[in-house]
Write a protein that holds these residues in place. Structure first.
Motif, PDB file in Angstrom:
ATOM      1  N   LEU A 131       0.994  -1.414  -0.060  1.00 46.63           N
ATOM      2  CA  LEU A 131       0.157   0.034  -0.200  1.00 46.63           C
ATOM      3  C   LEU A 131       0.711   1.092  -0.226  1.00 46.63           C
ATOM      4  CD1 LEU A 131      -3.012  -1.035   2.268  1.00 46.63           C
ATOM      5  CD2 LEU A 131      -3.015  -0.468  -0.142  1.00 46.63           C
ATOM      6  N   ALA A 132       2.531   1.449   1.171  1.00 42.57           N
ATOM      7  CA  ALA A 132       3.131   2.524   1.073  1.00 42.57           C
ATOM      8  C   ALA A 132       3.456   2.559  -0.527  1.00 42.57           C
ATOM      9  CB  ALA A 132       4.203   1.949   1.835  1.00 42.57           C
ATOM     10  N   GLN A 133       3.977   1.352  -1.667  1.00 41.50           N
ATOM     11  CA  GLN A 133       4.206   1.298  -2.693  1.00 41.50           C
ATOM     12  C   GLN A 133       3.175   2.236  -3.621  1.00 41.50           C
ATOM     13  OE1 GLN A 133       5.505  -2.666  -3.553  1.00 41.50           O
ATOM     14  NE2 GLN A 133       7.535  -2.188  -3.218  1.00 41.50           N
ATOM     15  N   LEU A 134       2.297   2.013  -3.178  1.00 40.19           N
ATOM     16  CA  LEU A 134       0.821   2.717  -4.465  1.00 40.19           C
ATOM     17  C   LEU A 134       0.633   4.428  -4.205  1.00 40.19           C
ATOM     18  CD1 LEU A 134      -2.251  -0.263  -4.192  1.00 40.19           C
ATOM     19  CD2 LEU A 134      -0.564   0.664  -5.825  1.00 40.19           C
ATOM     20  N   ALA A 135       0.304   4.398  -3.084  1.00 40.69           N
ATOM     21  CA  ALA A 135       1.123   5.710  -2.486  1.00 40.69           C
ATOM     22  C   ALA A 135       1.978   6.977  -3.133  1.00 40.69           C
ATOM     23  CB  ALA A 135       1.070   5.493  -0.983  1.00 40.69           C
ATOM     24  N   VAL A 136       3.602   5.987  -2.659  1.00 38.20           N
ATOM     25  CA  VAL A 136       4.554   7.020  -3.392  1.00 38.20           C
ATOM     26  C   VAL A 136       4.678   6.282  -5.125  1.00 38.20           C
ATOM     27  CG1 VAL A 136       7.095   6.050  -3.807  1.00 38.20           C
ATOM     28  CG2 VAL A 136       6.079   5.921  -1.707  1.00 38.20           C
ATOM     29  N   GLY A 137       4.373   5.310  -6.077  1.00 40.38           N
ATOM     30  CA  GLY A 137       3.750   5.557  -7.664  1.00 40.38           C
ATOM     31  C   GLY A 137       3.065   6.977  -7.716  1.00 40.38           C
ATOM     32  N   LEU A 138       2.124   7.237  -6.633  1.00 39.69           N
ATOM     33  CA  LEU A 138       0.797   8.029  -7.715  1.00 39.69           C
ATOM     34  C   LEU A 138       1.627   9.563  -7.058  1.00 39.69           C
ATOM     35  CD1 LEU A 138      -1.951   9.584  -8.056  1.00 39.69           C
ATOM     36  CD2 LEU A 138      -3.127   9.098  -4.715  1.00 39.69           C
ATOM     37  N   THR A 139       2.398   9.514  -6.179  1.00 38.06           N
ATOM     38  CA  THR A 139       3.423  10.709  -5.590  1.00 38.06           C
ATOM     39  C   THR A 139       4.439  11.285  -6.518  1.00 38.06           C
ATOM     40  OG1 THR A 139       3.227   9.982  -3.278  1.00 38.06           O
ATOM     41  CG2 THR A 139       4.934  11.755  -4.084  1.00 38.06           C
ATOM     42  N   HIS A 140       4.973   9.896  -6.441  1.00 35.21           N
ATOM     43  CA  HIS A 140       5.988   9.970  -8.739  1.00 35.21           C
ATOM     44  C   HIS A 140       5.022  10.322  -9.511  1.00 35.21           C
ATOM     45  CE1 HIS A 140      10.103   9.164  -6.491  1.00 35.21           C
ATOM     46  NE2 HIS A 140       9.293   8.101  -6.025  1.00 35.21           N
ATOM     47  N   GLY A 141       3.937   9.864  -9.574  1.00 35.34           N
ATOM     48  CA  GLY A 141       2.441  10.198 -10.852  1.00 35.34           C
ATOM     49  C   GLY A 141       2.805  11.991 -10.566  1.00 35.34           C
ATOM     50  N   ALA A 142       2.896  12.601  -9.901  1.00 37.64           N
ATOM     51  CA  ALA A 142       1.840  13.961  -9.223  1.00 37.64           C
ATOM     52  C   ALA A 142       3.293  14.877  -9.481  1.00 37.64           C
ATOM     53  CB  ALA A 142       1.142  13.880  -8.322  1.00 37.64           C
ATOM     54  N   ARG A 143       4.429  14.018  -9.321  1.00 39.08           N
ATOM     55  CA  ARG A 143       5.459  14.851  -9.392  1.00 39.08           C
ATOM     56  C   ARG A 143       6.282  14.784 -11.238  1.00 39.08           C
ATOM     57  NH1 ARG A 143       9.634  12.609  -4.169  1.00 39.08           N
ATOM     58  NH2 ARG A 143       8.097  14.045  -2.832  1.00 39.08           N
ATOM     59  N   GLY A 144       5.650  14.184 -11.632  1.00 39.23           N
ATOM     60  CA  GLY A 144       6.248  14.010 -13.543  1.00 39.23           C
ATOM     61  C   GLY A 144       6.618  13.232 -12.986  1.00 39.23           C
ATOM     62  N   ASN A 145       7.799  12.306 -11.986  1.00 41.76           N
ATOM     63  CA  ASN A 145       8.036  10.591 -12.625  1.00 41.76           C
ATOM     64  C   ASN A 145       7.049   9.816 -13.234  1.00 41.76           C
ATOM     65  OD1 ASN A 145      10.073   8.972 -13.463  1.00 41.76           O
ATOM     66  ND2 ASN A 145      10.590   9.517 -10.696  1.00 41.76           N
ATOM     67  N   GLY A 176       6.910   6.443 -11.185  1.00 42.00           N
ATOM     68  CA  GLY A 176       5.753   6.234 -10.899  1.00 42.00           C
ATOM     69  C   GLY A 176       4.678   5.436 -11.663  1.00 42.00           C
ATOM     70  N   ALA A 177       5.146   4.586 -11.910  1.00 37.02           N
ATOM     71  CA  ALA A 177       3.806   3.549 -13.198  1.00 37.02           C
ATOM     72  C   ALA A 177       5.425   2.284 -12.741  1.00 37.02           C
ATOM     73  CB  ALA A 177       4.469   3.642 -14.549  1.00 37.02           C
ATOM     74  N   ARG A 178       6.564   2.383 -12.543  1.00 32.29           N
ATOM     75  CA  ARG A 178       6.974   0.908 -11.870  1.00 32.29           C
ATOM     76  C   ARG A 178       6.495   0.570 -10.265  1.00 32.29           C
ATOM     77  NH1 ARG A 178      12.715   2.718 -13.803  1.00 32.29           N
ATOM     78  NH2 ARG A 178      12.926   1.892 -16.116  1.00 32.29           N
ATOM     79  N   LEU A 179       6.533   1.735  -9.340  1.00 34.81           N
ATOM     80  CA  LEU A 179       5.713   1.291  -8.159  1.00 34.81           C
ATOM     81  C   LEU A 179       4.531   1.435  -8.054  1.00 34.81           C
ATOM     82  CD1 LEU A 179       8.366   4.554  -5.832  1.00 34.81           C
ATOM     83  CD2 LEU A 179       8.178   2.022  -5.567  1.00 34.81           C
ATOM     84  N   LEU A 180       3.869   1.930  -8.948  1.00 36.27           N
ATOM     85  CA  LEU A 180       2.555   1.186  -8.470  1.00 36.27           C
ATOM     86  C   LEU A 180       1.940   0.210  -9.351  1.00 36.27           C
ATOM     87  CD1 LEU A 180       0.786   4.325 -10.242  1.00 36.27           C
ATOM     88  CD2 LEU A 180       0.068   3.564  -8.343  1.00 36.27           C
ATOM     89  N   GLU A 218       2.765   5.959 -19.027  1.00 36.98           N
ATOM     90  CA  GLU A 218       3.316   5.304 -19.361  1.00 36.98           C
ATOM     91  C   GLU A 218       3.044   5.922 -20.714  1.00 36.98           C
ATOM     92  OE1 GLU A 218       5.725   1.542 -17.872  1.00 36.98           O
ATOM     93  OE2 GLU A 218       3.706   1.302 -18.873  1.00 36.98           O
ATOM     94  N   THR A 219       1.870   6.593 -20.788  1.00 33.88           N
ATOM     95  CA  THR A 219       1.607   6.587 -22.167  1.00 33.88           C
ATOM     96  C   THR A 219       1.235   8.540 -22.585  1.00 33.88           C
ATOM     97  OG1 THR A 219      -0.281   6.150 -21.815  1.00 33.88           O
ATOM     98  CG2 THR A 219       0.215   5.147 -23.175  1.00 33.88           C
ATOM     99  N   ASP A 220       0.528   8.810 -21.262  1.00 37.40           N
ATOM    100  CA  ASP A 220       0.524  10.561 -21.275  1.00 37.40           C
ATOM    101  C   ASP A 220       1.742  11.024 -21.367  1.00 37.40           C
ATOM    102  OD1 ASP A 220      -1.832   9.736 -22.179  1.00 37.40           O
ATOM    103  OD2 ASP A 220      -2.555  10.217 -19.684  1.00 37.40           O
ATOM    104  N   GLU A 221       2.709  12.385 -21.134  1.00 37.65           N
ATOM    105  CA  GLU A 221       3.542  13.170 -20.487  1.00 37.65           C
ATOM    106  C   GLU A 221       2.596  13.954 -19.807  1.00 37.65           C
ATOM    107  OE1 GLU A 221       5.834  14.961 -23.625  1.00 37.65           O
ATOM    108  OE2 GLU A 221       5.833  13.483 -24.946  1.00 37.65           O
ATOM    109  N   GLY A 222       3.622  14.088 -18.056  1.00 42.17           N
ATOM    110  CA  GLY A 222       3.228  15.273 -17.639  1.00 42.17           C
ATOM    111  C   GLY A 222       2.555  14.604 -16.419  1.00 42.17           C
ATOM    112  N   PRO A 223       2.752  15.352 -15.313  1.00 45.61           N
ATOM    113  CA  PRO A 223       2.470  14.742 -14.503  1.00 45.61           C
ATOM    114  C   PRO A 223       0.742  14.617 -13.835  1.00 45.61           C
ATOM    115  CG  PRO A 223       2.699  17.717 -13.912  1.00 45.61           C
ATOM    116  CD  PRO A 223       3.194  17.399 -15.467  1.00 45.61           C
ATOM    117  N   VAL A 224      -0.030  13.888 -13.134  1.00 53.41           N
ATOM    118  CA  VAL A 224      -1.648  13.748 -12.446  1.00 53.41           C
ATOM    119  C   VAL A 224      -1.662  14.564 -12.163  1.00 53.41           C
ATOM    120  CG1 VAL A 224      -1.047  11.561 -14.091  1.00 53.41           C
ATOM    121  CG2 VAL A 224      -0.802  11.131 -11.309  1.00 53.41           C
ATOM    122  N   ASP A 225      -3.172  14.625 -11.068  1.00 56.30           N
ATOM    123  CA  ASP A 225      -3.586  15.397 -10.061  1.00 56.30           C
ATOM    124  C   ASP A 225      -3.536  14.605  -9.386  1.00 56.30           C
ATOM    125  OD1 ASP A 225      -5.048  16.261  -8.425  1.00 56.30           O
ATOM    126  OD2 ASP A 225      -5.870  18.209 -10.020  1.00 56.30           O
TER     127      ASP A 225
END
Length: 173
Positions: free
Chosen positions: A90-104, A108-112, A152-159
């Motif tokens: 569950l922590a990895q899912l939260a960090v994956g979302l964190t990375h996606g929101a930061r633009g990494n 983010g995809a790997r951690l999710l 992996e298919t879109d560019e930019g961070p997520v909300d």
């Protein structure tokens, strides 16, 4: 290397352990000293599983997945050893979302995917673990894999708030 400004001793917590005292933004990124940041999650808090899920959900809904990760981290460190894989996933899912929101998006995809795999594997290890503490594991797995595909298919961070999963029954993302 010290994280404190030049001439300042290394930041330490009340127990004397090194701890960066820089303020953080809502996604856990360090800000310059003297800047207003968001309140940090207290560390080492022992919560019941229900309290852990409720607090993490509130943080996810507020767009603060980094802070939700810290709540899950407390659960894996203070909970029973046999539940460690659940809380770490569950922590990895939260960090994956964190990375996606930061633009990494790659990280983010790997951690999710890693978090979804860990939670699903933990739940599949014994009968009756499909919904531990009311957590919608199949819904989280689908949310995580779908968001990983999008990253992996879109560019930019997520909300982070808009993409926050529902840990229990209901919307998964």
């Amino acid at each position: 290397m010290s994280t404190a400004p030049r001439g300042r001793a290394r930041d330490r917590d009340a127990e004397g352990r090194a701890r960066n005292a820089r303020p953080r933004d809502g996604l856990g990124r360090p800000l310059p000293y003297g800047t207003d940041g968001v309140a940090r999650q207290p560390e080492g808090v022992v919560r019941t599983p229900a309290e852990t899920v409720a607090e993490a959900q509130a943080l996810l809904d507020a767009g603060r997945p980094f802070h939700a990760h810290e709540v899950f981290e407390d659960a894996w460190k203070s909970g029973p050893e046999e539940e460690r894989g659940l809380w770490q996933g569950l922590a990895q899912l939260a960090v994956g979302l964190t990375h996606g929101a930061r633009g990494n998006v790659t990280g983010g995809a790997r951690l999710l995917r890693r978090g979804a795999g860990a939670v699903t594997a933990w739940c599949g290890a014994a009968p009756g673990r499909e919904r531990p503490y009311g957590i919608d594991v199949p819904g989280l797995d689908a949310w995580a894999r779908s968001l990983a595909d999008r990253l992996e298919t879109d560019e930019g961070p997520v909300d982070a708030a808009a993409q926050a999963p529902r840990l229990g029954a209901g919307r998964a993302g």
